[in-house]
Structure formats: C-alpha cells, structure tokens
Design a protein around this motif. Structure first.
Motif, mmCIF file in Angstrom:
data_model
loop_
_atom_site.group_PDB
_atom_site.id
_atom_site.type_symbol
_atom_site.label_atom_id
_atom_site.label_comp_id
_atom_site.label_asym_id
_atom_site.label_seq_id
_atom_site.Cartn_x
_atom_site.Cartn_y
_atom_site.Cartn_z
ATOM 1 N N THR A 72 26.205 -30.673 43.793
ATOM 2 C CA THR A 72 26.613 -30.086 42.521
ATOM 3 C C THR A 72 26.239 -28.611 42.497
ATOM 4 O O THR A 72 25.100 -28.248 42.797
ATOM 5 C CB THR A 72 25.938 -30.811 41.341
ATOM 6 N N LEU A 73 27.200 -27.782 42.157
ATOM 7 C CA LEU A 73 26.962 -26.347 42.037
ATOM 8 C C LEU A 73 26.690 -26.025 40.581
ATOM 9 O O LEU A 73 27.505 -26.328 39.703
ATOM 10 C CB LEU A 73 28.177 -25.565 42.538
ATOM 11 N N ILE A 74 25.510 -25.451 40.306
ATOM 12 C CA ILE A 74 25.134 -25.122 38.932
ATOM 13 C C ILE A 74 24.846 -23.628 38.830
ATOM 14 O O ILE A 74 24.628 -22.942 39.830
ATOM 15 C CB ILE A 74 23.896 -25.914 38.471
ATOM 16 N N ARG A 75 24.854 -23.135 37.622
ATOM 17 C CA ARG A 75 24.501 -21.737 37.344
ATOM 18 C C ARG A 75 23.642 -21.681 36.097
ATOM 19 O O ARG A 75 23.919 -22.370 35.117
ATOM 20 C CB ARG A 75 25.744 -20.873 37.171
ATOM 21 N N LYS A 76 22.594 -20.891 36.158
ATOM 22 C CA LYS A 76 21.720 -20.704 35.007
ATOM 23 C C LYS A 76 22.012 -19.360 34.374
ATOM 24 O O LYS A 76 21.995 -18.321 35.046
ATOM 25 C CB LYS A 76 20.252 -20.787 35.424
ATOM 26 N N GLN A 77 22.336 -19.389 33.084
ATOM 27 C CA GLN A 77 22.575 -18.175 32.304
ATOM 28 C C GLN A 77 21.552 -18.159 31.166
ATOM 29 O O GLN A 77 21.701 -18.881 30.196
ATOM 30 C CB GLN A 77 23.986 -18.173 31.735
ATOM 31 N N GLY A 78 20.513 -17.383 31.319
ATOM 32 C CA GLY A 78 19.456 -17.401 30.315
ATOM 33 C C GLY A 78 18.760 -18.749 30.331
ATOM 34 O O GLY A 78 18.250 -19.194 31.349
ATOM 35 N N ASP A 79 18.764 -19.434 29.183
ATOM 36 C CA ASP A 79 18.167 -20.756 29.098
ATOM 37 C C ASP A 79 19.204 -21.870 29.240
ATOM 38 O O ASP A 79 18.866 -23.051 29.119
ATOM 39 C CB ASP A 79 17.442 -20.929 27.749
ATOM 40 N N ASP A 80 20.447 -21.510 29.486
ATOM 41 C CA ASP A 80 21.525 -22.498 29.572
ATOM 42 C C ASP A 80 21.865 -22.801 31.027
ATOM 43 O O ASP A 80 21.864 -21.915 31.890
ATOM 44 C CB ASP A 80 22.787 -21.991 28.861
ATOM 45 N N LEU A 81 22.159 -24.089 31.284
ATOM 46 C CA LEU A 81 22.593 -24.525 32.604
ATOM 47 C C LEU A 81 24.061 -24.944 32.533
ATOM 48 O O LEU A 81 24.482 -25.587 31.566
ATOM 49 C CB LEU A 81 21.746 -25.703 33.094
ATOM 50 N N TYR A 82 24.815 -24.587 33.564
ATOM 51 C CA TYR A 82 26.242 -24.936 33.607
ATOM 52 C C TYR A 82 26.555 -25.617 34.936
ATOM 53 O O TYR A 82 26.036 -25.213 35.982
ATOM 54 C CB TYR A 82 27.103 -23.674 33.471
ATOM 55 N N VAL A 83 27.419 -26.623 34.870
ATOM 56 C CA VAL A 83 27.944 -27.244 36.078
ATOM 57 C C VAL A 83 29.259 -26.542 36.426
ATOM 58 O O VAL A 83 30.184 -26.515 35.616
ATOM 59 C CB VAL A 83 28.191 -28.743 35.881
ATOM 60 N N ILE A 84 29.342 -25.972 37.621
ATOM 61 C CA ILE A 84 30.563 -25.325 38.080
ATOM 62 C C ILE A 84 31.482 -26.345 38.735
ATOM 63 O O ILE A 84 32.668 -26.422 38.445
ATOM 64 C CB ILE A 84 30.236 -24.184 39.055
ATOM 65 N N ASP A 85 30.901 -27.180 39.621
ATOM 66 C CA ASP A 85 31.691 -28.213 40.270
ATOM 67 C C ASP A 85 30.741 -29.245 40.858
ATOM 68 O O ASP A 85 29.568 -28.952 41.119
ATOM 69 C CB ASP A 85 32.574 -27.628 41.364
ATOM 70 N N SER A 86 31.253 -30.472 41.038
ATOM 71 C CA SER A 86 30.438 -31.538 41.605
ATOM 72 C C SER A 86 31.301 -32.489 42.397
ATOM 73 O O SER A 86 32.426 -32.802 41.990
ATOM 74 C CB SER A 86 29.710 -32.304 40.485
ATOM 75 N N HIS B 89 21.189 -16.222 36.232
ATOM 76 C CA HIS B 89 22.340 -15.438 36.674
ATOM 77 C C HIS B 89 22.605 -15.597 38.175
ATOM 78 O O HIS B 89 23.063 -14.671 38.839
ATOM 79 C CB HIS B 89 22.164 -13.958 36.316
ATOM 80 N N LYS B 90 22.286 -16.790 38.693
ATOM 81 C CA LYS B 90 22.586 -17.102 40.084
ATOM 82 C C LYS B 90 23.137 -18.520 40.180
ATOM 83 O O LYS B 90 22.868 -19.365 39.331
ATOM 84 C CB LYS B 90 21.333 -16.973 40.954
ATOM 85 N N ASN B 91 23.915 -18.759 41.241
ATOM 86 C CA ASN B 91 24.410 -20.102 41.509
ATOM 87 C C ASN B 91 23.397 -20.861 42.365
ATOM 88 O O ASN B 91 22.733 -20.276 43.227
ATOM 89 C CB ASN B 91 25.753 -20.043 42.245
ATOM 90 N N HIS B 92 23.296 -22.180 42.126
ATOM 91 C CA HIS B 92 22.360 -23.017 42.876
ATOM 92 C C HIS B 92 23.063 -24.310 43.261
ATOM 93 O O HIS B 92 23.801 -24.894 42.456
ATOM 94 C CB HIS B 92 21.123 -23.328 42.037
ATOM 95 N N LEU B 93 22.834 -24.744 44.490
ATOM 96 C CA LEU B 93 23.431 -25.980 44.973
ATOM 97 C C LEU B 93 22.395 -27.095 44.919
ATOM 98 O O LEU B 93 21.331 -26.994 45.545
ATOM 99 C CB LEU B 93 23.940 -25.811 46.409
ATOM 100 N N VAL B 94 22.692 -28.148 44.171
ATOM 101 C CA VAL B 94 21.820 -29.316 44.063
ATOM 102 C C VAL B 94 22.414 -30.416 44.927
ATOM 103 O O VAL B 94 23.549 -30.841 44.705
ATOM 104 C CB VAL B 94 21.707 -29.799 42.599
ATOM 105 N N VAL B 95 21.668 -30.865 45.934
ATOM 106 C CA VAL B 95 22.153 -31.907 46.843
ATOM 107 C C VAL B 95 21.291 -33.154 46.677
ATOM 108 O O VAL B 95 20.059 -33.090 46.758
ATOM 109 C CB VAL B 95 22.121 -31.432 48.307
ATOM 110 N N ASP B 96 21.932 -34.282 46.455
ATOM 111 C CA ASP B 96 21.245 -35.560 46.266
ATOM 112 C C ASP B 96 21.607 -36.475 47.432
ATOM 113 O O ASP B 96 22.731 -36.960 47.531
ATOM 114 C CB ASP B 96 21.671 -36.177 44.937
ATOM 115 N N TYR B 97 20.639 -36.701 48.327
ATOM 116 C CA TYR B 97 20.831 -37.662 49.410
ATOM 117 C C TYR B 97 20.306 -39.013 48.937
ATOM 118 O O TYR B 97 19.167 -39.383 49.182
ATOM 119 C CB TYR B 97 20.085 -37.212 50.668
ATOM 120 N N GLY B 98 21.133 -39.757 48.233
ATOM 121 C CA GLY B 98 20.714 -41.041 47.688
ATOM 122 C C GLY B 98 20.894 -42.174 48.676
ATOM 123 O O GLY B 98 21.482 -42.015 49.746
ATOM 124 N N GLY B 99 20.387 -43.331 48.309
ATOM 125 C CA GLY B 99 20.519 -44.497 49.169
ATOM 126 C C GLY B 99 21.933 -45.035 49.231
ATOM 127 O O GLY B 99 22.319 -45.705 50.195
#
Length: 222
Positions: free
Chosen positions: A204-218, A188-198
């Motif tokens: 990517t902004l994700i949210r976890k609802q229970g056992d489900d993960l959702y992508v809000i925007d990327s 029940h919180k938003n999390h920002l996943v940042v990938d500093y690739g080569g």
C-alpha cells in the motif's frame, strides 16, 4: 494519481466515549494476534490461554460436533473429521445463489460458514484475553486487508458481533501499520507499506500530509 483519504470504514463511532475495555485484533489467514494499551500507556500483545502470542486461525471438530480452536485444534487435527484452515479467504464471498461460497458441515450436518468459523476464533481470543487481563472486554477493533470488499468487511464485523464484541471499527491492515508508526513517518512524503502475511502479501502506498494519512493505491494477492 487521485488520492483516496484514509478512513476507518464502518462504525465511525466516538471511540473515546465507548465504555469498557477495547482490544485490537489482527484476524489473520493463518494466525491471529490481540493487543491492548496497558496501564503504562504502552501497546502490548496479549498472550492466549496457551501462553503464546499467536493464535492459529484454525477450527477443528474432533468428535465431529464440538469445535476446538487454535493450537488445540492443530494438535488434534488428525483426529478431526472436520478441520478448517484459511477460512478467511471465503469471508463475505457468496455464490450465484446468494449463499456462502464455502460451507463446512459437522457430524450432525450443521452448516458453518466462514463467518461462523471467524466467530469461533474471535470468541476464543475474547475469552483468553479476558482471562489474562482479568476483566470483561466488550469492544474490539478488527483489521482486514485493504482490498477487502464492503461485503467482506461487513462479514468480518458480523463475526465479531457473533463472538460477543461491540465492533467499533473495521480497519485496513496497512492503515493499522501506518497509525502504529504515525509519529515517526515524515510528512509530505510517500511511504510504501508492505505486509508479508501468512495468507496474503499486500503493498500500500500512503502519503502523510500534516496529521492526515492518505492511501494512494493498494494491491494484494493470496
């Protein structure tokens, strides 16, 4: 903002029922990694034939015909009439004529697309992992940037098939990161996943609802 449910894109097979060993592959712009679940049930990155964790995503043709991949290609880059790096940026992209956007030709004039180059890299990964683990590895799950189009994902899948894999799924990179830390992510919180690739930086902004993960925007850029 409307949520988009996080899924695994193509090939929604029953992975638990698939026969044979499966590895996960990060097919990066500059380097690649492969990992598996070891006998202790832990995730372990597999070393390549050179004893290193990272395999450079490069292919060279030192005699103009026979390809070499990874560190060997880097070491012989000055001797290669054809040396290919960052081919991932052309993956799945075509011109107005429907042909691959970028083509490399060896000494014999044979054409190599980004799919062909990725297949050579994936084939080395498959061969090296099989030698290190001492077993056949028929299956792979391959990660791609979240912004990859359907055509780019299909092209990545095709490269894996050419390399000899049964490609179980093509998974977005932030999805892979989220799944790796799934149990530690508060619900029940938003999390920002940042990938500093080569080759790409992606957030990517994700949210976890229970056992489900959702992508809000990327968003991502080279």
């Amino acid at each position: 903002m409307k949520k988009k449910e996080l899924d695994f894109n193509q090939n929604e097979g029953q992975i638990g029922n698939v026969k044979g060993k499966t590895i996960g592959i990060d097919l990066g712009t500059t380097c690649c990694y492969a990992a598996h679940i070891n006998a202790e049930g832990k995730i372990e990155v597999i070393r390549n034939a050179e004893g290193e964790l990272a395999t450079p995503s490069v292919v060279g043709f030192p005699d103009g015909i026979t390809p070499v991949v990874g560190k060997k290609a880097l070491n012989q880059s000055l001797l290669c009439p054809v040396f290919i790096a960052r081919s991932k940026r052309s993956m799945g992209k075509v011109g107005p004529d429907g042909k691959p956007l970028e083509i490399w030709r060896d000494k014999n004039g044979k054409e190599h697309s980004a799919i062909d180059i990725a297949a050579l890299i994936l084939k080395k990964i498959k061969t090296d992992c099989e030698a290190i683990l001492g077993m056949e590895i028929p299956n792979a799950i391959i990660s791609v940037p979240h912004y990859f189009s359907e055509a780019q994902r299909k092209a990545t899948e095709q490269a894996g098939i050419i390399a000899g894999f049964n490609v179980l799924r093509i998974v977005s990179e932030p999805v892979c990161a989220s799944l790796a830390y799934h149990l530690q992510i508060p619900s029940h919180k938003n999390h920002l996943v940042v990938d500093y690739g080569g080759g790409t930086t992606e957030s990517t902004l994700i949210r976890k609802q229970g056992d489900d993960l959702y992508v809000i925007d990327s968003q991502g850029d080279t």
